[in-house]
Scaffold this active site. Structure first.
Site, PDB file in Angstrom:
ATOM      1  N   ASP A 174       0.881  -1.163   0.000  1.00  0.00           N
ATOM      2  CA  ASP A 174       0.000   0.000   0.000  1.00  0.00           C
ATOM      3  C   ASP A 174       0.933   1.231   0.000  1.00  0.00           C
ATOM      4  O   ASP A 174       2.109   1.092   0.310  1.00  0.00           O
ATOM      5  CB  ASP A 174      -0.854  -0.069   1.276  1.00  0.00           C
ATOM      6  N   ASP A 223       0.009   5.072   1.156  1.00  0.00           N
ATOM      7  CA  ASP A 223      -0.163   5.982   2.295  1.00  0.00           C
ATOM      8  C   ASP A 223      -0.132   5.238   3.618  1.00  0.00           C
ATOM      9  O   ASP A 223      -0.961   4.365   3.852  1.00  0.00           O
ATOM     10  CB  ASP A 223      -1.519   6.706   2.188  1.00  0.00           C
TER      11      ASP A 223
END
Length: 254
Positions: free
Chosen positions: A16, A18
């Site tokens: 991922d 953020d």
């Protein structure tokens, strides 16, 4: 050591963005970039999957993002790149067809027209590739108006009521997911068009390790974290991600 082309023996590491490779909305730290380059130099393939678009990913991961990773999946993998080659784009209007799309849009506009809010601005509907973003206050609101709506919404549950009504009246029937994200809007997308969507492009990898920070039930990393094809890792920061990668690859590479 002959590498077979059908399945890769080394695992793919997919991240991922953020909260995992970067702090939310910020740039990736230099030490993380260096570390990932070293890992990749050892032959370990790397990928990123994020809800953001390519422009935001470039801002946060750097201009060389397409050459720093083997795969980049933006908008949850609905818009993807294998090195610099674009993968087919999934489109919500193609999936729904114009008639159902207009049913959805007409329902939402009628619903919004009955809402009394502290203020209303423009851009209530934003089309992305794999989703439509509906915003009761209008996305062209100022920063102050955004915070004002967020506070009002917290108190009155504007988005929660809207999401419930939307599911009940139309979304469930059209097999659409309704997700409340950010401060001011609601996302609508076909069921299954979450981060697991990118896995269809990764058939050649026998083992896939996924690293993300929002892996709890309801978090946008949960579906891919819990998927049978991935080994999931929950991280709390880019530093923690580095530590956990080291643990995963320690026994692979001497």
């Amino acid at each position: 050591s002959q590498m077979t082309s059908s399945t890769s023996k080394l695992p793919l590491l997919i991240f991922d963005m953020d909260g995992t490779l970067t702090m939310p909305r910020l740039s990736m730290p230099d030490d993380v970039r260096e570390f990932l380059r070293e890992v990749r130099a050892k032959g370990v393939p790397l990928a990123v999957v994020s809800g953001s678009d390519l422009k935001k990913m470039r801002e946060q991961l750097g201009d060389s993002v397409l050459s720093d990773f083997d795969y980049i999946f933006t908008e949850n993998g609905l818009v993807g790149f294998k090195e610099t080659t674009a993968l087919p784009v999934a489109s919500i209007q193609f999936r729904l067809g114009e008639q159902q799309l207009q049913r959805l849009i007409n329902f939402v506009l009628a619903y919004f027209s009955r809402l009394q809010l502290p203020c209303k601005r423009g851009n209530f509907i934003e089309f992305r590739n794999g989703m439509i973003n509906f915003c009761p206050v209008g996305r062209s609101c100022s920063h102050e108006e955004r915070l004002q709506f967020a506070a009002y919404d917290k108190e009155h549950g504007i988005r929660i009521k809207f999401a419930e009504e939307l599911r009940r009246e139309i979304a469930d029937e059209l097999d659409l997911e309704v997700a409340i994200g950010g401060q001011i809007s609601v996302d609508v997308f076909p069921k299954g068009w979450d981060k697991t969507y990118c896995l269809r492009y990764l058939e050649e990898f026998e083992t896939i390790h996924f690293f993300g920070d929002r892996t709890m039930e309801g978090g946008n990393d949960h579906a891919i974290f819990a998927h049978p094809r991935t080994i999931g890792h929950t991280v709390i920061s880019p530093e923690d991600t580095k530590k956990q990668i080291s643990a995963v690859i320690a026994d692979l590479i001497d």
